[in-house]
Design a protein around this motif. Structure first.
Motif, PDB file in Angstrom:
ATOM      1  N   PHE A 109     -36.718  37.713  74.060  1.00  0.00           N
ATOM      2  CA  PHE A 109     -37.364  38.938  74.484  1.00  0.00           C
ATOM      3  C   PHE A 109     -37.044  39.123  75.955  1.00  0.00           C
ATOM      4  CE2 PHE A 109     -41.560  38.113  71.549  1.00  0.00           C
ATOM      5  CZ  PHE A 109     -40.736  38.290  70.679  1.00  0.00           C
ATOM      6  N   GLY A 110     -36.865  38.046  76.895  1.00  0.00           N
ATOM      7  CA  GLY A 110     -36.392  38.457  78.067  1.00  0.00           C
ATOM      8  C   GLY A 110     -35.125  39.139  78.074  1.00  0.00           C
ATOM      9  N   LEU A 111     -34.128  38.696  77.305  1.00  0.00           N
ATOM     10  CA  LEU A 111     -32.799  39.486  76.955  1.00  0.00           C
ATOM     11  C   LEU A 111     -32.805  40.682  76.336  1.00  0.00           C
ATOM     12  CD1 LEU A 111     -30.703  36.544  75.425  1.00  0.00           C
ATOM     13  CD2 LEU A 111     -30.620  37.157  77.838  1.00  0.00           C
ATOM     14  N   ILE A 112     -33.752  41.029  75.573  1.00  0.00           N
ATOM     15  CA  ILE A 112     -33.985  42.384  75.028  1.00  0.00           C
ATOM     16  C   ILE A 112     -34.617  43.343  76.155  1.00  0.00           C
ATOM     17  CG2 ILE A 112     -35.292  43.525  73.447  1.00  0.00           C
ATOM     18  CD1 ILE A 112     -35.159  41.281  71.491  1.00  0.00           C
ATOM     19  N   ALA A 113     -35.463  42.665  76.815  1.00  0.00           N
ATOM     20  CA  ALA A 113     -36.055  43.640  78.206  1.00  0.00           C
ATOM     21  C   ALA A 113     -34.968  44.068  78.908  1.00  0.00           C
ATOM     22  CB  ALA A 113     -37.061  42.957  78.741  1.00  0.00           C
ATOM     23  N   LEU A 126     -38.175  53.258  69.713  1.00  0.00           N
ATOM     24  CA  LEU A 126     -36.793  54.020  70.287  1.00  0.00           C
ATOM     25  C   LEU A 126     -36.419  54.890  68.926  1.00  0.00           C
ATOM     26  CD1 LEU A 126     -34.608  51.490  72.104  1.00  0.00           C
ATOM     27  CD2 LEU A 126     -35.942  53.364  72.950  1.00  0.00           C
ATOM     28  N   GLY A 127     -36.811  54.608  67.828  1.00  0.00           N
ATOM     29  CA  GLY A 127     -36.697  55.414  66.353  1.00  0.00           C
ATOM     30  C   GLY A 127     -37.434  56.404  66.618  1.00  0.00           C
ATOM     31  N   LEU A 128     -38.568  56.537  67.516  1.00  0.00           N
ATOM     32  CA  LEU A 128     -39.388  57.721  67.595  1.00  0.00           C
ATOM     33  C   LEU A 128     -39.298  58.267  68.904  1.00  0.00           C
ATOM     34  CD1 LEU A 128     -42.511  55.824  66.095  1.00  0.00           C
ATOM     35  CD2 LEU A 128     -41.455  57.972  65.040  1.00  0.00           C
ATOM     36  N   GLY A 129     -38.377  57.766  69.510  1.00  0.00           N
ATOM     37  CA  GLY A 129     -37.866  58.507  70.873  1.00  0.00           C
ATOM     38  C   GLY A 129     -38.959  58.326  72.055  1.00  0.00           C
ATOM     39  N   LYS A 130     -39.553  57.013  71.927  1.00  0.00           N
ATOM     40  CA  LYS A 130     -40.519  56.899  73.005  1.00  0.00           C
ATOM     41  C   LYS A 130     -39.999  55.675  74.131  1.00  0.00           C
ATOM     42  CE  LYS A 130     -43.754  58.898  70.608  1.00  0.00           C
ATOM     43  NZ  LYS A 130     -44.335  59.967  70.878  1.00  0.00           N
ATOM     44  N   PRO A 131     -39.997  55.944  75.127  1.00  0.00           N
ATOM     45  CA  PRO A 131     -39.378  55.129  76.249  1.00  0.00           C
ATOM     46  C   PRO A 131     -40.383  53.779  76.397  1.00  0.00           C
ATOM     47  CG  PRO A 131     -40.725  56.761  77.460  1.00  0.00           C
ATOM     48  CD  PRO A 131     -40.904  57.326  75.816  1.00  0.00           C
ATOM     49  N   LEU A 132     -39.694  52.867  76.982  1.00  0.00           N
ATOM     50  CA  LEU A 132     -40.453  51.502  76.948  1.00  0.00           C
ATOM     51  C   LEU A 132     -40.954  50.971  78.217  1.00  0.00           C
ATOM     52  CD1 LEU A 132     -37.485  50.021  74.677  1.00  0.00           C
ATOM     53  CD2 LEU A 132     -39.729  50.433  73.961  1.00  0.00           C
ATOM     54  N   ILE A 133     -41.705  50.374  78.191  1.00  0.00           N
ATOM     55  CA  ILE A 133     -42.449  49.574  79.241  1.00  0.00           C
ATOM     56  C   ILE A 133     -42.190  48.253  78.956  1.00  0.00           C
ATOM     57  CG2 ILE A 133     -44.323  49.108  80.976  1.00  0.00           C
ATOM     58  CD1 ILE A 133     -45.252  52.217  79.524  1.00  0.00           C
ATOM     59  N   LEU A 134     -41.144  47.438  79.632  1.00  0.00           N
ATOM     60  CA  LEU A 134     -40.947  46.230  79.206  1.00  0.00           C
ATOM     61  C   LEU A 134     -41.669  44.927  80.056  1.00  0.00           C
ATOM     62  CD1 LEU A 134     -37.093  47.387  79.600  1.00  0.00           C
ATOM     63  CD2 LEU A 134     -38.298  46.881  77.090  1.00  0.00           C
ATOM     64  N   PHE A 135     -42.474  44.500  79.003  1.00  0.00           N
ATOM     65  CA  PHE A 135     -43.211  43.022  79.428  1.00  0.00           C
ATOM     66  C   PHE A 135     -43.116  41.925  78.605  1.00  0.00           C
ATOM     67  CE2 PHE A 135     -47.083  40.578  79.872  1.00  0.00           C
ATOM     68  CZ  PHE A 135     -47.168  40.317  81.369  1.00  0.00           C
ATOM     69  N   HIS A 136     -41.885  41.293  78.785  1.00  0.00           N
ATOM     70  CA  HIS A 136     -41.584  40.395  77.680  1.00  0.00           C
ATOM     71  C   HIS A 136     -42.353  39.018  77.820  1.00  0.00           C
ATOM     72  CE1 HIS A 136     -39.209  37.919  80.704  1.00  0.00           C
ATOM     73  NE2 HIS A 136     -39.039  38.940  81.177  1.00  0.00           N
ATOM     74  N   GLY A 137     -42.423  38.544  76.552  1.00  0.00           N
ATOM     75  CA  GLY A 137     -43.679  37.325  76.433  1.00  0.00           C
ATOM     76  C   GLY A 137     -42.692  36.162  76.647  1.00  0.00           C
ATOM     77  N   GLY A 138     -42.989  34.915  76.038  1.00  0.00           N
ATOM     78  CA  GLY A 138     -42.545  33.559  76.091  1.00  0.00           C
ATOM     79  C   GLY A 138     -41.298  33.444  75.239  1.00  0.00           C
ATOM     80  N   ASN A 139     -41.073  34.259  74.108  1.00  0.00           N
ATOM     81  CA  ASN A 139     -39.694  33.702  73.199  1.00  0.00           C
ATOM     82  C   ASN A 139     -38.583  34.030  74.143  1.00  0.00           C
ATOM     83  OD1 ASN A 139     -41.617  33.333  71.458  1.00  0.00           O
ATOM     84  ND2 ASN A 139     -41.113  35.285  70.325  1.00  0.00           N
ATOM     85  N   ALA A 140     -37.490  33.303  74.020  1.00  0.00           N
ATOM     86  CA  ALA A 140     -36.535  33.142  74.661  1.00  0.00           C
ATOM     87  C   ALA A 140     -35.325  34.544  74.636  1.00  0.00           C
ATOM     88  CB  ALA A 140     -35.429  32.275  74.034  1.00  0.00           C
TER      89      ALA A 140
END
Length: 168
Positions: free
Chosen positions: A96-100, A80-94
């Motif tokens: 990461f899903g919230l961030i996604a 996001l600091g470079l203005g790039k959009p995200l394709i969100l594929f969260h891993g196993g950490n708790a």
């Protein structure tokens, strides 16, 4: 990982896929994690890098249109600091899903849909999500939002002030 690889391939878009070695030596590495002959099939479409890669330098390149991320906070901030959009594929950490979910809700990325019961996903959804975020007209607002939020995430002076202020 195979289903993710097939989805990336099916998108038809160029890519760089960085695969870092899992923390435990007994876990499989890239040779076992991606489908047989995947790299040969996609050699004109993209490349697989094993180990460390200069993520910020890659993301900063003008030809990069989006970032398929595991949703670690540092990676999200760099993108996001470079203005790039995200394709969100969260891993196993708790978290990461919230961030996604937060980034999806803020409309700076799009989360790859997964089965709530077992976490599975389909390659067609991976391909569709990649295309939506990077090239489809329906992703234009995501791309615009990611570029706009660069004002906040890419402001180095502001980030330093926030870090200094919060440490007192």
């Amino acid at each position: 990982m195979h289903e993710l690889a097939f989805g990336v391939e099916k998108s038809g878009l160029p890519f760089i896929w960085v695969m870092r070695k899992p923390p435990l030596d007994e876990e499989p590495f890239a040779e076992d994690m991606i489908p047989t002959e995947f790299e040969e099939r996609v050699s004109k479409q993209g490349m697989v890098l094993r180990g460390w890669a200069p993520q910020v330098r890659i993301l900063a390149h003008s030809s990069v249109g989006g970032f398929l991320t595991h949703c670690g906070w540092n990676s999200v901030i760099e993108s996001l600091g470079l203005g790039k959009p995200l394709i969100l594929f969260h891993g196993g950490n708790a978290d990461f899903g919230l961030i996604a979910r937060l980034m999806h809700w803020k409309k700076v990325g799009f989360e790859i849909e997964r089965n709530d019961a077992d976490g599975s996903f389909k390659r067609d959804l991976v391909a569709a999500c990649i295309k939506r975020v990077m090239v489809d007209p329906e992703g234009e607002q995501l791309r615009a939002n990611a570029l706009a939020i660069k004002e906040i995430f890419g402001n180095v002076k502001e980030q330093v002030l926030v870090r200094v202020y919060s440490s007192n």
